[in-house]
Design a protein around this motif. Structure first.
Motif, PDB file in Angstrom:
ATOM      1  N   CYS A 194       0.807  -1.219   0.000  1.00 20.91           N
ATOM      2  CA  CYS A 194       0.000   0.000   0.000  1.00 20.91           C
ATOM      3  C   CYS A 194       0.840   1.270   0.000  1.00 20.91           C
ATOM      4  CB  CYS A 194      -0.913  -0.008   1.225  1.00 20.91           C
ATOM      5  SG  CYS A 194      -1.973  -1.474   1.304  1.00 20.91           S
ATOM      6  N   PHE A 195       0.460   2.213  -0.852  1.00 22.22           N
ATOM      7  CA  PHE A 195       1.076   3.547  -0.879  1.00 22.22           C
ATOM      8  C   PHE A 195       0.138   4.492  -1.617  1.00 22.22           C
ATOM      9  CE2 PHE A 195       2.455   1.697  -4.903  1.00 22.22           C
ATOM     10  CZ  PHE A 195       2.273   2.739  -5.794  1.00 22.22           C
ATOM     11  N   GLY A 196       0.393   5.776  -1.446  1.00 27.49           N
ATOM     12  CA  GLY A 196      -0.317   6.812  -2.207  1.00 27.49           C
ATOM     13  C   GLY A 196      -1.713   7.109  -1.698  1.00 27.49           C
ATOM     14  N   PRO A 197      -2.474   7.856  -2.504  1.00 26.74           N
ATOM     15  CA  PRO A 197      -2.178   8.251  -3.887  1.00 26.74           C
ATOM     16  C   PRO A 197      -1.112   9.344  -4.005  1.00 26.74           C
ATOM     17  CG  PRO A 197      -4.228   9.238  -3.166  1.00 26.74           C
ATOM     18  CD  PRO A 197      -3.792   8.331  -2.057  1.00 26.74           C
ATOM     19  N   VAL A 198      -0.353   9.281  -5.111  1.00 32.07           N
ATOM     20  CA  VAL A 198       0.691  10.254  -5.413  1.00 32.07           C
ATOM     21  C   VAL A 198       0.496  10.734  -6.848  1.00 32.07           C
ATOM     22  CG1 VAL A 198       3.163  10.671  -5.639  1.00 32.07           C
ATOM     23  CG2 VAL A 198       2.323   9.109  -3.872  1.00 32.07           C
ATOM     24  N   THR A 199       0.464  12.056  -7.025  1.00 29.83           N
ATOM     25  CA  THR A 199       0.400  12.609  -8.378  1.00 29.83           C
ATOM     26  C   THR A 199       1.809  12.911  -8.856  1.00 29.83           C
ATOM     27  OG1 THR A 199      -1.805  13.558  -8.013  1.00 29.83           O
ATOM     28  CG2 THR A 199      -0.496  14.469  -9.827  1.00 29.83           C
ATOM     29  N   VAL A 200       2.181  12.323  -9.983  1.00 33.38           N
ATOM     30  CA  VAL A 200       3.533  12.470 -10.517  1.00 33.38           C
ATOM     31  C   VAL A 200       3.691  13.868 -11.127  1.00 33.38           C
ATOM     32  CG1 VAL A 200       5.249  11.514 -12.105  1.00 33.38           C
ATOM     33  CG2 VAL A 200       3.547  10.004 -11.035  1.00 33.38           C
ATOM     34  N   PRO A 201       4.708  14.638 -10.727  1.00 33.48           N
ATOM     35  CA  PRO A 201       4.922  15.965 -11.316  1.00 33.48           C
ATOM     36  C   PRO A 201       5.149  15.878 -12.825  1.00 33.48           C
ATOM     37  CG  PRO A 201       6.262  15.674  -9.338  1.00 33.48           C
ATOM     38  CD  PRO A 201       5.704  14.332  -9.677  1.00 33.48           C
ATOM     39  N   GLU A 202       4.741  16.907 -13.537  1.00 37.24           N
ATOM     40  CA  GLU A 202       4.967  16.947 -14.980  1.00 37.24           C
ATOM     41  C   GLU A 202       6.466  16.859 -15.269  1.00 37.24           C
ATOM     42  OE1 GLU A 202       2.935  16.778 -17.393  1.00 37.24           O
ATOM     43  OE2 GLU A 202       1.009  17.076 -16.368  1.00 37.24           O
ATOM     44  N   GLY A 203       6.814  16.102 -16.316  1.00 39.05           N
ATOM     45  CA  GLY A 203       8.216  15.934 -16.686  1.00 39.05           C
ATOM     46  C   GLY A 203       8.945  14.908 -15.843  1.00 39.05           C
ATOM     47  N   ASN A 204       8.195  14.137 -15.034  1.00 40.97           N
ATOM     48  CA  ASN A 204       8.805  13.131 -14.167  1.00 40.97           C
ATOM     49  C   ASN A 204       8.178  11.771 -14.394  1.00 40.97           C
ATOM     50  OD1 ASN A 204       9.852  15.581 -13.076  1.00 40.97           O
ATOM     51  ND2 ASN A 204      10.104  14.602 -11.090  1.00 40.97           N
ATOM     52  N   LEU A 205       8.781  10.740 -13.775  1.00 42.19           N
ATOM     53  CA  LEU A 205       8.338   9.357 -13.932  1.00 42.19           C
ATOM     54  C   LEU A 205       8.236   8.685 -12.571  1.00 42.19           C
ATOM     55  CD1 LEU A 205      10.861   8.445 -16.775  1.00 42.19           C
ATOM     56  CD2 LEU A 205       8.448   9.034 -17.110  1.00 42.19           C
ATOM     57  N   TRP A 206       7.227   7.840 -12.408  1.00 43.09           N
ATOM     58  CA  TRP A 206       7.117   7.014 -11.208  1.00 43.09           C
ATOM     59  C   TRP A 206       7.756   5.667 -11.524  1.00 43.09           C
ATOM     60  CZ3 TRP A 206       5.645   8.026  -6.289  1.00 43.09           C
ATOM     61  CH2 TRP A 206       5.424   6.943  -5.428  1.00 43.09           C
ATOM     62  N   MET A 207       8.826   5.322 -10.789  1.00 42.36           N
ATOM     63  CA  MET A 207       9.633   4.149 -11.086  1.00 42.36           C
ATOM     64  C   MET A 207       9.490   3.099  -9.986  1.00 42.36           C
ATOM     65  SD  MET A 207      10.908   5.323 -13.862  1.00 42.36           S
ATOM     66  CE  MET A 207      11.825   3.814 -14.160  1.00 42.36           C
ATOM     67  N   MET A 208       9.354   1.825 -10.398  1.00 44.90           N
ATOM     68  CA  MET A 208       9.286   0.734  -9.439  1.00 44.90           C
ATOM     69  C   MET A 208      10.065  -0.463  -9.959  1.00 44.90           C
ATOM     70  SD  MET A 208       5.290   1.006  -8.172  1.00 44.90           S
ATOM     71  CE  MET A 208       5.496  -0.203  -6.861  1.00 44.90           C
ATOM     72  N   GLY A 209      10.642  -1.231  -9.022  1.00 48.53           N
ATOM     73  CA  GLY A 209      11.334  -2.463  -9.389  1.00 48.53           C
ATOM     74  C   GLY A 209      10.346  -3.599  -9.544  1.00 48.53           C
ATOM     75  N   ASP A 210      10.677  -4.572 -10.383  1.00 38.96           N
ATOM     76  CA  ASP A 210       9.797  -5.731 -10.567  1.00 38.96           C
ATOM     77  C   ASP A 210       9.755  -6.608  -9.321  1.00 38.96           C
ATOM     78  OD1 ASP A 210       9.471  -4.739 -13.086  1.00 38.96           O
ATOM     79  OD2 ASP A 210      10.441  -6.405 -14.141  1.00 38.96           O
ATOM     80  N   ASN A 211      10.830  -6.604  -8.544  1.00 37.27           N
ATOM     81  CA  ASN A 211      10.880  -7.355  -7.294  1.00 37.27           C
ATOM     82  C   ASN A 211      10.319  -6.445  -6.190  1.00 37.27           C
ATOM     83  OD1 ASN A 211      11.459  -8.959  -5.101  1.00 37.27           O
ATOM     84  ND2 ASN A 211      13.647  -9.137  -5.521  1.00 37.27           N
ATOM     85  N   ARG A 212       8.997  -6.402  -6.101  1.00 39.02           N
ATOM     86  CA  ARG A 212       8.320  -5.389  -5.297  1.00 39.02           C
ATOM     87  C   ARG A 212       8.651  -5.427  -3.810  1.00 39.02           C
ATOM     88  NH1 ARG A 212       4.462  -3.407  -8.963  1.00 39.02           N
ATOM     89  NH2 ARG A 212       5.917  -2.899 -10.631  1.00 39.02           N
ATOM     90  N   SER A 213       8.959  -6.578  -3.274  1.00 38.43           N
ATOM     91  CA  SER A 213       9.255  -6.657  -1.843  1.00 38.43           C
ATOM     92  C   SER A 213      10.734  -6.425  -1.544  1.00 38.43           C
ATOM     93  CB  SER A 213       8.823  -8.025  -1.294  1.00 38.43           C
ATOM     94  OG  SER A 213       9.457  -9.070  -2.002  1.00 38.43           O
ATOM     95  N   ASN A 214      11.525  -6.100  -2.598  1.00 40.50           N
ATOM     96  CA  ASN A 214      12.951  -5.862  -2.381  1.00 40.50           C
ATOM     97  C   ASN A 214      13.454  -4.822  -3.380  1.00 40.50           C
ATOM     98  OD1 ASN A 214      15.549  -6.040  -1.436  1.00 40.50           O
ATOM     99  ND2 ASN A 214      15.991  -8.028  -2.359  1.00 40.50           N
ATOM    100  N   SER A 215      12.795  -3.659  -3.365  1.00 39.87           N
ATOM    101  CA  SER A 215      13.196  -2.592  -4.287  1.00 39.87           C
ATOM    102  C   SER A 215      12.971  -1.232  -3.635  1.00 39.87           C
ATOM    103  CB  SER A 215      12.388  -2.683  -5.586  1.00 39.87           C
ATOM    104  OG  SER A 215      12.691  -1.599  -6.446  1.00 39.87           O
TER     105      SER A 215
END
Length: 260
Positions: A194-215
């Motif tokens: 669980c996280f958020g909600p978060v609005t990503v600023p313009e010109g930016n990216l929300w990045m996540m690792g595929d290994n969700r429990s270790n990233s």
């Protein structure tokens, strides 16, 4: 009596001495004299190739398992990162990219350069031509949302929502437990998803690792100046293939996780 010029008596196919008197024979160039030039050309070509087209990066951690292999004490994947696509377009959700970590992502980063100025100089030169890794915190993650989108987790099935719609993530194998009614985003024992909600600023990216429990990805940096996101200007390129080891050769999938 008239004297007539005598004809050449040289054998057929042979040149008379007169025909060769003005010709200067060229000596073959020495290989050792040409070698420095060949090396210089190779280094310049390598520099141009890796600066503007493609570069190979080593995966040092487990944050992208099982898509990309990397762990402490083992040989991680080496991936080809191409730098052309994003000169003509923007990163899209689902893309696996290499980027320079913002300041808040640099905790724990240790320079690989020598304290000896001579050795450090050689390392810098080696980095320019790809023989030595760059001395910067280059990271690899997957794009989940782009500027202006709102991202959060989770719906009642434990899926990430982007602008209120669940996304499809077939590449996620390891994640935090999520059991509706027992361990979700509303129970006293909240799921680690669980996280958020978060609005990503313009010109930016929300990045996540595929290994969700270790990233340690965007979720862990929400309090920074970019609200956990990464500026597009920090993007180095798109990861397109695993090039080493041979047993891991293959393309890196970038599915359209948000659909149309």
């Amino acid at each position: 009596m008239v004297n007539t010029p005598q004809e050449s008596t040289a054998p057929d196919g042979a040149e008379s001495p007169e025909s060769t008197s003005g010709r200067v024979e060229k000596k073959p160039r020495s290989f050792w004299r040409e070698l420095p030039v060949l090396i210089l050309v190779a280094l310049v070509m390598s520099f141009l190739l890796q600066t503007f087209i493609v570069r190979v990066y080593l995966i040092p951690s487990e944050s992208m398992e099982p898509t990309l292999h990397g762990c402490n004490g083992c040989t991680g994947d080496r991936i080809a990162v191409e730098k052309i696509s994003y000169r003509f377009g923007e990163p899209q959700p689902g893309d696996v990219i290499v980027f320079l970590g913002p300041d808040s992502w640099n905790q724990g980063f240790v320079s690989t350069r020598s304290s000896n100025p001579v050795v450090r100089g050689l390392q810098e030169v080696g980095s320019l031509v790809g023989l030595v890794p760059p001395d910067e915190n280059d990271l690899v993650k997957r794009v989940i949302a782009t500027g202006g989108q709102t991202v959060e987790c989770c719906d009642d099935q434990g899926r990430i929502l982007v602008d209120g719609k669940p996304i499809d993530e077939p590449y996620v194998v390891t994640d935090f437990p999520f059991t509706p009614g027992t361990q979700d985003c509303h129970t006293p024992l909240k799921s680690g998803r669980c996280f958020g909600p978060v609005t990503v600023p313009e010109g930016n990216l929300w990045m996540m690792g595929d290994n969700r429990s270790n990233s340690a990805d965007s979720r862990y940096h929400v309090g920074d100046e970019y609200n956990g996101s990464v500026p597009v200007d920090n993007v180095i390129g798109k990861a397109v293939a695993i090039v080493l080891p041979p047993s891991r050769w293959g393309l890196i999938d970038s599915p359209d996780i948000q659909g149309k």
